[in-house]
Design an enzyme around this catalytic site. Structure first.
Site, mmCIF file in Angstrom:
data_model
loop_
_atom_site.group_PDB
_atom_site.id
_atom_site.type_symbol
_atom_site.label_atom_id
_atom_site.label_comp_id
_atom_site.label_asym_id
_atom_site.label_seq_id
_atom_site.Cartn_x
_atom_site.Cartn_y
_atom_site.Cartn_z
ATOM 1 N N PHE A 25 0.362 6.816 -9.461
ATOM 2 C CA PHE A 25 1.253 8.025 -10.340
ATOM 3 C C PHE A 25 2.645 6.962 -10.889
ATOM 4 O O PHE A 25 3.515 7.777 -11.213
ATOM 5 C CB PHE A 25 1.376 9.021 -9.574
ATOM 6 C CG PHE A 25 0.340 9.808 -8.952
ATOM 7 C CD1 PHE A 25 -0.422 10.380 -9.615
ATOM 8 C CD2 PHE A 25 0.098 9.636 -7.424
ATOM 9 C CE1 PHE A 25 -1.680 10.817 -8.997
ATOM 10 C CE2 PHE A 25 -0.820 10.183 -6.873
ATOM 11 C CZ PHE A 25 -1.675 11.087 -7.753
ATOM 12 N N ASP A 94 -8.520 -2.262 -16.372
ATOM 13 C CA ASP A 94 -7.661 -1.405 -15.724
ATOM 14 C C ASP A 94 -8.359 -1.284 -14.111
ATOM 15 O O ASP A 94 -9.625 -1.703 -14.053
ATOM 16 C CB ASP A 94 -7.928 0.047 -16.334
ATOM 17 C CG ASP A 94 -6.863 1.003 -15.696
ATOM 18 O OD1 ASP A 94 -5.866 0.552 -15.449
ATOM 19 O OD2 ASP A 94 -7.347 2.100 -15.675
ATOM 20 N N GLU A 95 -7.638 -0.585 -13.288
ATOM 21 C CA GLU A 95 -8.341 -0.733 -12.024
ATOM 22 C C GLU A 95 -8.719 -2.039 -11.302
ATOM 23 O O GLU A 95 -9.571 -1.947 -10.517
ATOM 24 C CB GLU A 95 -9.012 0.484 -11.671
ATOM 25 C CG GLU A 95 -8.635 1.950 -12.216
ATOM 26 C CD GLU A 95 -7.646 2.225 -11.545
ATOM 27 O OE1 GLU A 95 -7.056 1.970 -10.283
ATOM 28 O OE2 GLU A 95 -6.953 3.349 -11.752
ATOM 29 N N GLN A 97 -7.902 -3.867 -8.950
ATOM 30 C CA GLN A 97 -8.151 -3.825 -7.536
ATOM 31 C C GLN A 97 -9.473 -3.577 -6.726
ATOM 32 O O GLN A 97 -10.066 -3.950 -5.967
ATOM 33 C CB GLN A 97 -6.951 -2.914 -6.716
ATOM 34 C CG GLN A 97 -7.388 -1.342 -6.845
ATOM 35 C CD GLN A 97 -6.886 -0.785 -7.993
ATOM 36 O OE1 GLN A 97 -6.262 -1.229 -8.714
ATOM 37 N NE2 GLN A 97 -7.192 0.548 -7.937
ATOM 38 N N CYS A 154 11.631 12.793 -1.561
ATOM 39 C CA CYS A 154 13.133 12.779 -2.051
ATOM 40 C C CYS A 154 13.407 12.539 -3.105
ATOM 41 O O CYS A 154 14.599 12.384 -3.343
ATOM 42 C CB CYS A 154 13.604 11.663 -0.663
ATOM 43 S SG CYS A 154 13.034 9.960 -1.118
ATOM 44 N N TYR A 179 -3.923 11.912 -2.805
ATOM 45 C CA TYR A 179 -2.776 10.912 -2.658
ATOM 46 C C TYR A 179 -1.435 11.509 -3.136
ATOM 47 O O TYR A 179 -1.692 12.367 -3.880
ATOM 48 C CB TYR A 179 -2.961 9.495 -3.561
ATOM 49 C CG TYR A 179 -4.168 8.728 -3.064
ATOM 50 C CD1 TYR A 179 -4.064 7.850 -2.023
ATOM 51 C CD2 TYR A 179 -5.417 8.955 -3.443
ATOM 52 C CE1 TYR A 179 -5.246 7.081 -1.529
ATOM 53 C CE2 TYR A 179 -6.383 8.426 -3.113
ATOM 54 C CZ TYR A 179 -6.364 7.353 -1.986
ATOM 55 O OH TYR A 179 -7.408 6.678 -1.684
ATOM 56 N N CYS A 183 8.322 6.682 -1.090
ATOM 57 C CA CYS A 183 9.216 5.788 -1.072
ATOM 58 C C CYS A 183 8.944 5.079 0.197
ATOM 59 O O CYS A 183 8.181 5.608 1.155
ATOM 60 C CB CYS A 183 10.708 6.081 -1.256
ATOM 61 S SG CYS A 183 11.321 7.054 0.388
#
Length: 194
Positions: A25, A94-95, A97, A154, A179, A183
């Site tokens: 995101f 893209d992607e 990983q 937060c 997901y 932070c």
């Protein structure tokens, strides 16, 4: 910061590797689409690739969370990227990983042949560990852009993809149901502290 240029597959201008990384995101795919579209405006021959395993939105397009898209070719292994047209000047991935261990060498080979390679992917998995070959590709790249989402707890810049469902496998395809961006502080409140 990297200044976008048009790279040609010849000896006049060399190729390069650019990495766009961050948490889920954070806008990685959106930035990949933006860079590829700029190359297309410049009438540069572009090819986009995605892993065949990522079927969340569309099998033949790279799609951002904002539902912007661009046609892509799904491939089952990194070596398939080496079969690009001789006219291709920019390759988008893209992607990253989710690709196999050959991706860093494939990116290097393409860049050495004069291709501008733009790689987007998660730099960390849901446990906050380096993900796949992304660390190696980042080390080989001329430029790395790390994007951050907004922490849902937060509002701080989020660098982690916090998994909401109880599944310990490293790869679990999912979106907002699985997901959320967090932070460092909020990730460590509920996650495993490394």
């Amino acid at each position: 910061m990297y200044t976008e240029q048009v790279f040609r597959r010849n000896n006049e201008v060399g190729g390069s590797i650019e990495v766009i990384c961050g948490s889920m995101f954070s806008g990685k795919t959106e930035e990949l689409i933006r860079r590829v579209n700029r190359a297309r405006i410049a009438k540069v021959k572009v090819e986009i690739f995605s892993p065949v395993t990522d079927t969340r939105y569309d099998k033949s397009a790279v799609v951002s969370h904002n539902l912007n898209s661009i046609p892509s070719t799904p491939v089952d292994k990194a070596s398939a990227l080496l079969k690009i047209s001789d006219q291709t000047q920019v390759v988008g991935i893209d992607e990253a990983q989710f690709f196999d261990a050959d991706l860093p060498q494939v990116c290097t080979s393409l860049a050495n042949s004069g291709v501008r390679v733009i790689v987007a992917g998660l730099d960390m998995d849901f446990k906050g560990r380096p993900f796949g070959t992304m660390p190696e590709i980042m080390a080989l790249a001329e430029s790395v852009t790390k994007l951050h989402a907004v922490c849902v707890k937060c509002g701080s810049p989020a660098l982690h993809s916090y998994r909401l469902v109880p599944d310990e496998s490293q790869i679990l395809l999912g979106e907002k149901e699985s997901y959320e961006p967090r932070c460092r502080h909020c990730f460590n409140l509920d996650g495993d502290i490394l």
